[in-house]
Design an enzyme around this catalytic site. Sequence first.
Site, PDB file in Angstrom:
ATOM      1  N   ASP A 153      32.245 -21.062 -22.165  1.00 58.85           N
ATOM      2  CA  ASP A 153      32.343 -21.776 -20.963  1.00 58.85           C
ATOM      3  C   ASP A 153      33.560 -21.300 -20.367  1.00 58.85           C
ATOM      4  O   ASP A 153      34.639 -21.951 -20.742  1.00 58.85           O
ATOM      5  CB  ASP A 153      32.175 -23.539 -21.387  1.00 58.85           C
ATOM      6  N   GLU A 202      25.662 -23.239 -15.965  1.00 60.53           N
ATOM      7  CA  GLU A 202      26.228 -24.196 -16.677  1.00 60.53           C
ATOM      8  C   GLU A 202      25.436 -25.543 -17.183  1.00 60.53           C
ATOM      9  O   GLU A 202      25.177 -26.118 -17.994  1.00 60.53           O
ATOM     10  CB  GLU A 202      27.439 -24.599 -16.047  1.00 60.53           C
ATOM     11  N   ASP A 231      27.099 -32.522 -13.374  1.00 61.52           N
ATOM     12  CA  ASP A 231      28.282 -31.951 -13.952  1.00 61.52           C
ATOM     13  C   ASP A 231      29.512 -32.216 -12.595  1.00 61.52           C
ATOM     14  O   ASP A 231      29.309 -31.499 -11.559  1.00 61.52           O
ATOM     15  CB  ASP A 231      27.822 -30.527 -13.934  1.00 61.52           C
ATOM     16  N   LYS A 267      38.700 -18.430 -11.309  1.00 56.80           N
ATOM     17  CA  LYS A 267      37.190 -18.542 -11.289  1.00 56.80           C
ATOM     18  C   LYS A 267      37.065 -18.683  -9.680  1.00 56.80           C
ATOM     19  O   LYS A 267      35.993 -18.103  -9.123  1.00 56.80           O
ATOM     20  CB  LYS A 267      36.883 -19.776 -11.904  1.00 56.80           C
TER      21      LYS A 267
HETATM   22 MG    MG Z   1      32.870 -27.159 -16.262  1.00 56.90          MG
END
Ligand code: MG
Length: 619
Positions: free
Chosen positions: A25, A182, A208, A86
């Site tokens: 991840d 994800e 999420d 990111k």
């Molecule tokens: Mg995350």
Amino acid sequence: MALLQIAEPGQSSAPHEHRIAIGIDLGTTHSLVATVLSGKAKVLGDEQGHVLLPSVVHYSENSAEYGYDAKPFITKDPKNTIVSVKRFMGRSKADIKFQHPYSLMGADNEMPAFETAQGRKTPVEISAEILKQLKDRAEKSLNNPVNGAVITVPAYFDEAQRQATRDAAELAGLNVLRLLNEPTAAAVAYGLDQETNLSTDRNYVIYDLGGGTFDVSILRFSQGVFEVLATGGHTALGGDDLDRLIVKWAKKQLNIETLDDAEFAHFVVSARKAKEALSDAASVEMKVLDTTLTLDRASFEQIIKVALDKTISVCKRVLRDAKLELDDIQNVVLVGGSTRSYAVQKVVQEVFNQEPLCTINPDEVVAIGASITANQLIGNSQDGSLLLDVTPLSLGLETMGGLVERLISRNTAIPVARRQEFTTYQDGQTAMLIHVVQGERDLVEHCRSLGRFVLRGIPPMTAGQARIEVTFQVDADGLLTVSAKETTSGVNAQIDIKPSYGLSESDTERLLLDGFKFAEEDKSLRHLQETKVEAERELEALAQAIKADATLLEQDELDALNLATEQLKTQLQGTDLSAIENAVEHLKKYSDAFAAKRMNQHIDQALKGTKLDDWSNSN
Ligand code: MG
Ligand code: ADP
């Protein structure tokens, strides 16, 4: 939606040989790695036992620090300490509009590089270093080289961001088995793909809320196979925003108008501490400057309501996309550190009218799911069905009049290939420009341009005769390839859409929202453009006909035809649809008569020809 079978490269042919596969991840705030050992997914810690690796890299002239070792430099040496890399992945310099303390090098339309004590470092290189840390950690703790990895990406990541992630993984020396969304990984972690003996379909929501992003997906489990029905989200909404809301509240409590950068940073740290502590306590003390504030759960709920309301409206939109009602949802899965907050759990429970699943640590659930998928892909485990992902935005190409022809709609399960035939616009046209765009609007100018290429060598033919077959193919990682082929001659052209930059965070959101907002307006604009293109085509054909057969017309007929042509041309400069339609009708009166004359003449000639042939044959 049709079910797609996913065949994977790299599946082991020797079933008893256990190969090492890891799931990573790669998060904005934290990254982590997991693997399946003796059939059980486990996260892997470092030598000090830390599972989470803060996604932070610090560069000094002769060394670099990672994770917790790099964190102290965030305040001490901010320019050389890269956090949240990111957010920079797959972006051009011009796309980066959010605030950051770095000096970026490079041209506006290029991938930027951070200017650090060790020189230029691109987001891909920095991400690669984070991935390398996790790869090394896995190899150390498993005492074996890693054979393959699944890396997770937000469902919202576009082509360029996915490509950048894949590049980073390859740079880190990883064999990438798959990029996986994800939320999709989270569903696998809960074994939602292992349910058996269910006669009815089941639908799941994955909610999420991480540090900086929000993602929601709806998955359907049907007859042993998973499908992703819809995804949505906010690329700039997460725990960081909750921290800022607490800071705002604290400022109000203390009657403070402004904070300088250092004070603001101090407030944010205290806010975050208080927020996280509140997940285990009913009320907490928040120390700021020389005072202590008390924050309880009820006030926290009020403070962050504005942010949570945004997540809820996204959930509702995604439900609509999936054409589902609340009652159709069997389970809700919580992912991301922010869902540890009681207030978040409570809101989700209220909205979906059920208790969400949160038994697996929400920080780890994505890496765990990724490791389970990696284990399947490398061939260690045959059970479980592989999940299908979806395209986040529609993909299409430009047609005459600046219109978008959509080949793949958003939320289409991938991998997917769609083919459509197009044709030429002009007589004798030998080349065609294929312009690939992404977005929900009907006009090219409102969408994002992904790339252009030219199909050359089309044999000259009458307009509309060539058969150009255009194929859009999105692979399992979400990467697009477009190819075009003229089928009568077999001429080919193709591009892989791997742009050096992607959509900015707000752009993805805007392109989606615009699609909804402008649907009606787009419909009338599209109608106008189509009418114009058709009229122009008729004018072109008429001009050719006059050139060939003007002698068939009396002078006054020719004048009337020319006048009607000019009138239509004038209307085509404007945007009055009914005036254009009237001018087309008016011209039609004269052009139909002309067409009839031409037809008669052709028949006459054909008949004459027959006689001549008969005569020559008989001789
Ligand atoms: Mg995350
Ligand atoms: P990302 O996926 O963006 O890297 P994470 O899933 O690691 O993010 O989530 C990080 C966020 O979770 C941060 O905003 C952090 O403050 C928040 N968080 C971590 N632990 C808790 C907790 N116990 N209670 C509430 N929020 C938490």
